[in-house]
Design a protein around this motif. Sequence first.
Motif, PDB file in Angstrom:
ATOM      1  N   SER A 176     -12.508  50.914   7.309  1.00 32.29           N
ATOM      2  CA  SER A 176     -12.416  49.496   6.979  1.00 32.29           C
ATOM      3  C   SER A 176     -13.321  49.050   5.843  1.00 32.29           C
ATOM      4  N   SER A 177     -14.389  49.788   5.592  1.00 30.28           N
ATOM      5  CA  SER A 177     -15.300  49.401   4.524  1.00 30.28           C
ATOM      6  C   SER A 177     -16.153  50.599   4.116  1.00 30.28           C
ATOM      7  N   LEU A 178     -16.497  50.670   2.838  1.00 37.10           N
ATOM      8  CA  LEU A 178     -17.457  51.669   2.364  1.00 37.10           C
ATOM      9  C   LEU A 178     -18.867  51.090   2.284  1.00 37.10           C
ATOM     10  N   MET A 234     -15.758  40.283   5.894  1.00 41.12           N
ATOM     11  CA  MET A 234     -15.012  39.106   5.455  1.00 41.12           C
ATOM     12  C   MET A 234     -15.904  38.121   4.717  1.00 41.12           C
ATOM     13  N   ARG A 235     -17.122  37.951   5.202  1.00 40.18           N
ATOM     14  CA  ARG A 235     -18.021  36.981   4.575  1.00 40.18           C
ATOM     15  C   ARG A 235     -18.331  37.364   3.137  1.00 40.18           C
ATOM     16  N   ASN A 236     -18.409  38.655   2.874  1.00 41.71           N
ATOM     17  CA  ASN A 236     -18.716  39.142   1.539  1.00 41.71           C
ATOM     18  C   ASN A 236     -17.475  39.495   0.721  1.00 41.71           C
ATOM     19  N   HIS A 237     -16.290  39.207   1.287  1.00 47.59           N
ATOM     20  CA  HIS A 237     -15.028  39.499   0.600  1.00 47.59           C
ATOM     21  C   HIS A 237     -14.972  40.954   0.135  1.00 47.59           C
ATOM     22  N   ASP A 238     -15.432  41.834   1.013  1.00 45.08           N
ATOM     23  CA  ASP A 238     -15.470  43.257   0.683  1.00 45.08           C
ATOM     24  C   ASP A 238     -14.054  43.827   0.617  1.00 45.08           C
ATOM     25  N   ASP A 239     -13.769  44.563  -0.439  1.00 50.22           N
ATOM     26  CA  ASP A 239     -12.434  45.156  -0.596  1.00 50.22           C
ATOM     27  C   ASP A 239     -12.541  46.652  -0.870  1.00 50.22           C
ATOM     28  N   ARG A 243      -9.204  48.220  -0.710  1.00 49.95           N
ATOM     29  CA  ARG A 243      -8.410  47.204  -0.021  1.00 49.95           C
ATOM     30  C   ARG A 243      -9.289  46.397   0.937  1.00 49.95           C
ATOM     31  N   PRO A 244      -8.964  45.106   1.152  1.00 49.40           N
ATOM     32  CA  PRO A 244      -9.793  44.257   2.008  1.00 49.40           C
ATOM     33  C   PRO A 244      -9.526  44.498   3.499  1.00 49.40           C
ATOM     34  N   THR A 259      -7.393  42.547   8.065  1.00 50.29           N
ATOM     35  CA  THR A 259      -7.945  41.462   8.870  1.00 50.29           C
ATOM     36  C   THR A 259      -8.349  40.265   8.028  1.00 50.29           C
ATOM     37  N   GLY A 260      -9.166  40.474   6.996  1.00 52.05           N
ATOM     38  CA  GLY A 260      -9.694  39.355   6.217  1.00 52.05           C
ATOM     39  C   GLY A 260      -8.639  38.449   5.628  1.00 52.05           C
ATOM     40  N   PRO A 261      -7.663  39.002   4.899  1.00 50.96           N
ATOM     41  CA  PRO A 261      -6.642  38.143   4.292  1.00 50.96           C
ATOM     42  C   PRO A 261      -5.499  37.740   5.223  1.00 50.96           C
TER      43      PRO A 261
END
Length: 349
Positions: free
Chosen positions: A168-170, A196-201, A222-223, A242-244
Amino acid sequence: MGRLAAILLGLAYMLCVATADQLKTTNTSSCHHLQLPHGVTGAESLDFYGKNGVYTGVSDGRVLRWGGRAVGWSTFAYNANFSKLPLCSDSSMPSVEKESICGRPLGVRFYRKTGELYIADAYFGLMKVGPAGGEAQVLAKEADGVPFHFVNGLAVDQATGNVYFTDSSLKFTRRSRLNLLALNGVYMCRDNFEIMRNHDDSGRLLKYDARTKLVTVLVANRPYPNGVALSRDGTHLVVAHTGPCEAHRYWLKGPKAGTYELFAKLPGYPDNVRPDTQGGFWVALNRESQQNETAPVPKPKHLVGVRLNADGKEVEELTAAAGVTLSEVAISNGKLWLGSVELDYIGVL
């Protein structure tokens, strides 16, 4: 008479279209509660294998098996740390403080030809355990030389044995310990909402090849990719972001093979995706979307899941009482099984 017949036929067609467009709503408040063992919560993902076998990962790092009322719950799988470190089985210590050490199994799926269970552990990576259970082995902890940070959802292709899963995130793990607070001696946790708060993609969609044992990156940057499911015909994957509040489709076969496209905009923040019985998909919602809302608005209903048809259109929705969140909606033996990463039971409808 011919004109009247045509008018009646047109009215009948419009009535059929209107009926087809109506969204079926099912309230889950009356579902049966299959209580988890004392001290654990969070049946985030579910799978089914063998007679009465229900399998789920829980908050203390184990995968549990429900063998029916006569058998109850038992430990099916665990990671190396759970078997070696006493703190992992210490129920007096909150799971949120130790899960980065003791593991957190999220997606769980069987390869039915062999009875092997694949486990997406948020911290340990992609894991596998044999049909007899026991200590799970780590299959992969990185892809393209980049370590996993938050392994989340997975799907197993029953025709090939290949496994598709998400990181989900690096940048962010599911939870991570910060500084110990001197005032009260407890750890503060930074959790997955930071993505999500940091708009990590920086999330990735990955493939584990059952033959070569290698992991390849299918889609990168990808987010918040979360749950993933394989279509009934095996031509594509559907991945929840999830975020978008979206679901995307990755084509495995056909003229669009290798392309990634929007499949559906969703009315909430999605978690896991599972196939339905009609060529579509169930998407669990952790909560309703708050995007583009300037102020809280009372909700007429609390959405916890939607069913999409093969074209990505919403055809059914699940509602629940306030405070209930779902992470997975799965079908087995004609029943809907409802998993939640937060609750201490599994819902059965």
